[in-house]
Design an enzyme around this catalytic site. Structure first.
Site, PDB file in Angstrom:
ATOM      1  N   ASP A 256       0.831  -1.206   0.000  1.00  0.00           N
ATOM      2  CA  ASP A 256       0.000   0.000   0.000  1.00  0.00           C
ATOM      3  C   ASP A 256       0.865   1.254   0.000  1.00  0.00           C
ATOM      4  O   ASP A 256       0.571   2.239   0.688  1.00  0.00           O
ATOM      5  CB  ASP A 256      -0.942   0.006   1.209  1.00  0.00           C
ATOM      6  CG  ASP A 256      -2.132   0.952   1.007  1.00  0.00           C
ATOM      7  OD1 ASP A 256      -2.447   1.271  -0.158  1.00  0.00           O
ATOM      8  OD2 ASP A 256      -2.739   1.371   2.010  1.00  0.00           O
TER       9      ASP A 256
ATOM     10  N   ASP B 174       2.180   2.893   7.842  1.00  0.00           N
ATOM     11  CA  ASP B 174       0.985   2.091   7.531  1.00  0.00           C
ATOM     12  C   ASP B 174       1.326   0.743   6.906  1.00  0.00           C
ATOM     13  O   ASP B 174       1.265   0.560   5.685  1.00  0.00           O
ATOM     14  CB  ASP B 174       0.033   2.871   6.621  1.00  0.00           C
ATOM     15  CG  ASP B 174      -1.359   2.231   6.595  1.00  0.00           C
ATOM     16  OD1 ASP B 174      -1.519   1.141   7.181  1.00  0.00           O
ATOM     17  OD2 ASP B 174      -2.280   2.799   5.994  1.00  0.00           O
TER      18      ASP B 174
ATOM     19  N   ASN C 272       1.233   7.649   2.601  1.00  0.00           N
ATOM     20  CA  ASN C 272       1.971   6.809   3.532  1.00  0.00           C
ATOM     21  C   ASN C 272       3.453   7.150   3.584  1.00  0.00           C
ATOM     22  O   ASN C 272       4.271   6.339   4.024  1.00  0.00           O
ATOM     23  CB  ASN C 272       1.779   5.328   3.180  1.00  0.00           C
ATOM     24  CG  ASN C 272       0.383   4.851   3.521  1.00  0.00           C
ATOM     25  OD1 ASN C 272      -0.305   5.453   4.348  1.00  0.00           O
ATOM     26  ND2 ASN C 272      -0.046   3.768   2.892  1.00  0.00           N
TER      27      ASN C 272
ATOM     28  N   THR D 160      -4.374   0.402  -3.029  1.00  0.00           N
ATOM     29  CA  THR D 160      -5.069   1.648  -3.352  1.00  0.00           C
ATOM     30  C   THR D 160      -5.056   1.870  -4.856  1.00  0.00           C
ATOM     31  O   THR D 160      -3.996   1.822  -5.489  1.00  0.00           O
ATOM     32  CB  THR D 160      -4.394   2.853  -2.650  1.00  0.00           C
ATOM     33  OG1 THR D 160      -4.404   2.632  -1.236  1.00  0.00           O
ATOM     34  CG2 THR D 160      -5.135   4.142  -2.949  1.00  0.00           C
TER      35      THR D 160
ATOM     36  N   LYS E 118       1.977   4.666  -1.184  1.00  0.00           N
ATOM     37  CA  LYS E 118       1.326   5.792  -1.839  1.00  0.00           C
ATOM     38  C   LYS E 118       1.782   7.051  -1.125  1.00  0.00           C
ATOM     39  O   LYS E 118       2.356   6.986  -0.016  1.00  0.00           O
ATOM     40  CB  LYS E 118      -0.193   5.639  -1.787  1.00  0.00           C
ATOM     41  CG  LYS E 118      -0.763   5.480  -0.389  1.00  0.00           C
ATOM     42  CD  LYS E 118      -2.268   5.236  -0.433  1.00  0.00           C
ATOM     43  CE  LYS E 118      -2.840   4.996   0.964  1.00  0.00           C
ATOM     44  NZ  LYS E 118      -4.312   4.745   0.933  1.00  0.00           N
TER      45      LYS E 118
END
Length: 447
Positions: free
Chosen positions: A238, A263, A243, A281, A240
């Site tokens: 994840d 995260d 984060n 995501t 992105k």
């Protein structure tokens, strides 16, 4: 750590969660004993002296592995609890955060930390500032109400335990540090580094300027952390912009940007060569994941490529708005790397890196190790002083936009939104803000 995100259609990973893998540190090397020049000869015979030194060395070596004497605690107090050995340092091979469980866990937390003001409230947790009573250092405490999670978010508790297990096994300057975890029947208290600098991209927007060599330095730190994670067989899944947080805002122009990955709720310890769960995501998902195929750690380097593209160009590289599983033909036509007109001065080396990271074939895609060795990432081929257009095109986070709209006068002389009702960053003129493109840096929650 993603406490404010909502994870719709989130799937448990292959009927399991990320299991802890611990970082074993090599024992500290002992320096050889030697007498300085000119000292008198020892009174004891040489054989006795050697025996004495060997015995002393054995004691010192035992202290290094004994949790009571060990100094490799990263500043965290860790004492053996004979009543609850589960909480002792012997059960913490990583040498880092301890998980305290039991009815008295909250009392243990309150004895060590003083809760301060609320920093943020999310759908799954509340984050407070807290202070270590001994050291007076400030940290962040995320408080999770287990009953609320179990009632409202099916499977979310597994995600928190996944994050805890992953962070306990990681120790890298570009990864957020976990200090302590306290688990009671009702709540989980997670003590972490306090990230006071906010999101990396908000800093870039507010700074107003970014050069290629500055961007290269940032990417180098994130890529180094990714190499470290992958060496431990942990895939983040994840990655992105949301984060990537800053430890603090750099005060001076020459100060280094201290960026950290956060995260790890969707991370996985890769005990097999491939994984299968569909999560992450949209906008940052690799093609093989979108196609619901087996995937490897290469999904992280694809996400890294998307982040680098946004950092350099200010928009997403592809229009990822499809709600269907793309075919091979659609993947080949959809994920064609094109650069926007405002990125025409981007160096050839930066474009080469992006083409290697955003390769639709995961077998040919750059690994994290290859990316870290790329001339642009090392800084050798990143032009100094080459200003990028991205700070004027990246959309700030909702909190920053709201703050700007309250404090910045619009064209009518009033504080708030502009006449068009759109937020315009302070380094972009109203005329430039009028045109929009599909390939914008949008903020989405994990799925």
């Amino acid at each position: 750590m993603g406490g404010g995100q909502s994870h719709d259609n989130w799937e448990d990973d292959d009927n399991g969660v990320c299991k802890p893998c611990f970082l074993f540190k090599a024992p500290m090397s002992r320096s050889k004993r030697s007498d300085p020049m000119g000292t008198p000869m020892p009174e004891t015979p040489i054989v006795d002296r050697r025996k004495r030194d060997a015995a002393a060395a054995k004691i010192q070596e035992s202290k290094k592995t004994d949790p009571v004497f060990s100094s490799q605690y990263f500043g965290i107090e860790k004492e053996v609890d004979p009543k609850n050995p589960k909480n002792s340092a012997k059960n913490n091979p990583s040498g880092r955060a301890i998980v305290h469980e039991g009815q008295d866990a909250e009392q243990q937390m309150q004895a060590k930390y003083q809760m301060m003001e609320v920093l943020g409230v999310g759908s799954t947790s509340t984050c407070h500032r807290c202070v270590d009573k001994r050291s007076n250092l400030h940290y962040a405490c995320k408080i999770i109400d287990k009953k609320v999670i179990e009632d409202r978010f099916q499977g979310m508790m597994d995600q928190f335990h996944t994050e805890i297990d992953a962070l306990r096994s990681l120790d890298h300057p570009a990864i957020i540090q976990l200090l302590d975890v306290y688990i009671t029947q009702q709540k989980i208290f997670i003590i972490m580094e306090l990230m006071e600098g906010g999101e990396l991209f908000d800093y870039v927007v507010q700074k107003g300027t970014l050069t290629e060599d500055e961007a290269s330095s940032i990417v180098r730190k994130v890529t180094g952390a990714l190499v470290y994670m992958h060496e431990k067989n942990i895939v983040h899944r994840d990655l992105k912009p949301e984060n990537l947080l800053l430890r603090r805002i750099p005060r001076n122009a020459g100060d280094s940007v201290e960026v950290k990955i956060i995260d790890f709720g969707l991370s996985k310890l890769m005990q097999e060569p491939v994984a299968r769960s569909f999560l992450g995501t949209r906008g940052y998902l690799a093609p093989e994941m979108l196609q619901r195929r087996d995937y490897t750690k290469a999904v992280d380097t694809w996400a890294l490529g998307v982040i680098v593209f946004v950092l350099l160009c200010g928009c997403l590289p592809f229009d990822d708005d499809s709600q269907t599983v793309p075919s091979d033909d659609l993947v080949r036509t959809k994920f064609v790397l094109r650069f926007p007109r405002w990125a025409k001065n981007l160096s050839a080396s930066a474009k080469d890196l992006l083409s290697k990271l955003l390769n639709v074939n995961p077998g040919e895609r750059y690994s994290a190790e290859q990316a870290l060795a790329h001339p642009w990432v090392t800084g050798k081929a990143a032009p100094k002083g080459n200003l990028l257009a991205s700070p004027g095109r990246i959309r700030a986070s909702p909190n920053v936009r709201a703050k700007q709209n309250r404090s910045t006068p619009n064209r009518n002389g009033r504080h708030g939104a502009t006449g068009s009702g759109k937020y315009i960053p302070p380094n972009r003129s109203p005329a430039a803000g009028g045109a929009t493109t599909k390939r914008v840096m949008v903020r989405k929650t994990s799925i």
